[in-house]
Every structure is written in structure tokens, then in C-alpha cells.
Design a protein around this motif. Sequence first.
Motif, PDB file in Angstrom:
ATOM      1  N   SER A   1       0.836  -1.211   0.000  1.00  0.00           N
ATOM      2  CA  SER A   1       0.000   0.000   0.000  1.00  0.00           C
ATOM      3  C   SER A   1       0.863   1.250   0.000  1.00  0.00           C
TER       4      SER A   1
ATOM      5  N   LEU B   1       3.993   1.535  -1.078  1.00  0.00           N
ATOM      6  CA  LEU B   1       4.651   1.620  -2.380  1.00  0.00           C
ATOM      7  C   LEU B   1       3.686   2.129  -3.449  1.00  0.00           C
ATOM      8  N   TRP B   2       2.428   1.663  -3.406  1.00  0.00           N
ATOM      9  CA  TRP B   2       1.401   2.115  -4.355  1.00  0.00           C
ATOM     10  C   TRP B   2       1.159   3.618  -4.222  1.00  0.00           C
ATOM     11  N   LYS B   3       1.040   4.094  -2.983  1.00  0.00           N
ATOM     12  CA  LYS B   3       0.791   5.515  -2.730  1.00  0.00           C
ATOM     13  C   LYS B   3       1.954   6.368  -3.234  1.00  0.00           C
ATOM     14  N   ILE B   4       3.177   5.933  -2.964  1.00  0.00           N
ATOM     15  CA  ILE B   4       4.362   6.680  -3.411  1.00  0.00           C
ATOM     16  C   ILE B   4       4.430   6.699  -4.936  1.00  0.00           C
ATOM     17  N   THR B   5       4.196   5.552  -5.562  1.00  0.00           N
ATOM     18  CA  THR B   5       4.264   5.447  -7.020  1.00  0.00           C
ATOM     19  C   THR B   5       3.219   6.324  -7.696  1.00  0.00           C
ATOM     20  N   THR B   6       1.974   6.296  -7.211  1.00  0.00           N
ATOM     21  CA  THR B   6       0.936   7.126  -7.829  1.00  0.00           C
ATOM     22  C   THR B   6       1.239   8.615  -7.638  1.00  0.00           C
TER      23      THR B   6
ATOM     24  N   ILE C   1       4.263  10.013  -7.399  1.00  0.00           N
ATOM     25  CA  ILE C   1       5.351  10.357  -8.320  1.00  0.00           C
ATOM     26  C   ILE C   1       4.825  10.461  -9.746  1.00  0.00           C
ATOM     27  N   ASN C   2       3.986   9.506 -10.153  1.00  0.00           N
ATOM     28  CA  ASN C   2       3.419   9.547 -11.515  1.00  0.00           C
ATOM     29  C   ASN C   2       2.578  10.804 -11.734  1.00  0.00           C
ATOM     30  N   GLN C   3       1.770  11.200 -10.734  1.00  0.00           N
ATOM     31  CA  GLN C   3       0.951  12.411 -10.864  1.00  0.00           C
ATOM     32  C   GLN C   3       1.834  13.641 -10.977  1.00  0.00           C
ATOM     33  N   ASN C   4       2.921  13.664 -10.210  1.00  0.00           N
ATOM     34  CA  ASN C   4       3.847  14.791 -10.266  1.00  0.00           C
ATOM     35  C   ASN C   4       4.513  14.882 -11.636  1.00  0.00           C
TER      36      ASN C   4
END
Length: 114
Positions: free
Chosen positions: A25, A27-32, A34-37
Motif C-alpha cells: 500500500s 509503495l502504491w501511494k508513493i508510485t501514484t 510520483i506519476n501524478q507529479n
Amino acid sequence: MFFESTMFNLVPFFIIIITVIVFGSLLWKITTGINQNIKNNASPVLTVPAQVIAKRTEVRGEHSHTWYYSTFEVESGDRIEFEISGKEYGLLAEGDLGLLTFQGTRLISFDRNR
């Protein structure tokens, strides 16, 4: 006796499962995020006339953290909601007209007409 030995064998399994869920969870939050940024940085900076249509707050968490949001309507009739700071939230009023500057899902500024 069988139940007790089975129970002790399952405890490490459940600890591993819970650990995987928690870290997955996170890792998912961090990845999303970064992708949004990355998407925001690739988007053009736009400045358009807009009106503040609505404001809202959302309280989350055990220690009551508050998130602030404002919805703007642009000339085309589209509505866009942005997360804003508490200070910005306090300065905006529904019905305010001005120039909205944003990049993707990131609010840069809203300059009210005087």
C-alpha cells in the motif's frame, strides 16, 4: 494439541501477509504520487478566467488532519477541483471571479478580480 501447533504455524504466515499488504500500500501511494507529479510537470501552465463554485473540507485520520478543496468553473463550463492550503481556503469565497493558473492537477494561483 493439533490446534495449538497449527495456530503457531499460521502466526508467521499472517505477519508476513500483513507486512506485504502494508508495504504494498505504501509503495502504491508513493508510485501514484510520483506519476501524478510527472504528469503535472509535463502539462502546460494555463491561465484562464474562472469562478469559485464550491469549497469543501475533508477530515481524515485518527489525529484529524484536514484537507481543503475548492472547485472552479472556467468559461467553457468545465469544473476543476484542486486541493488547496488552509490559508488559500480561508481567502476564497464562493462566487469569487478571477484568473486561475494551474498545471495539470496542481493549482498555482487564483488572482481575484478587484
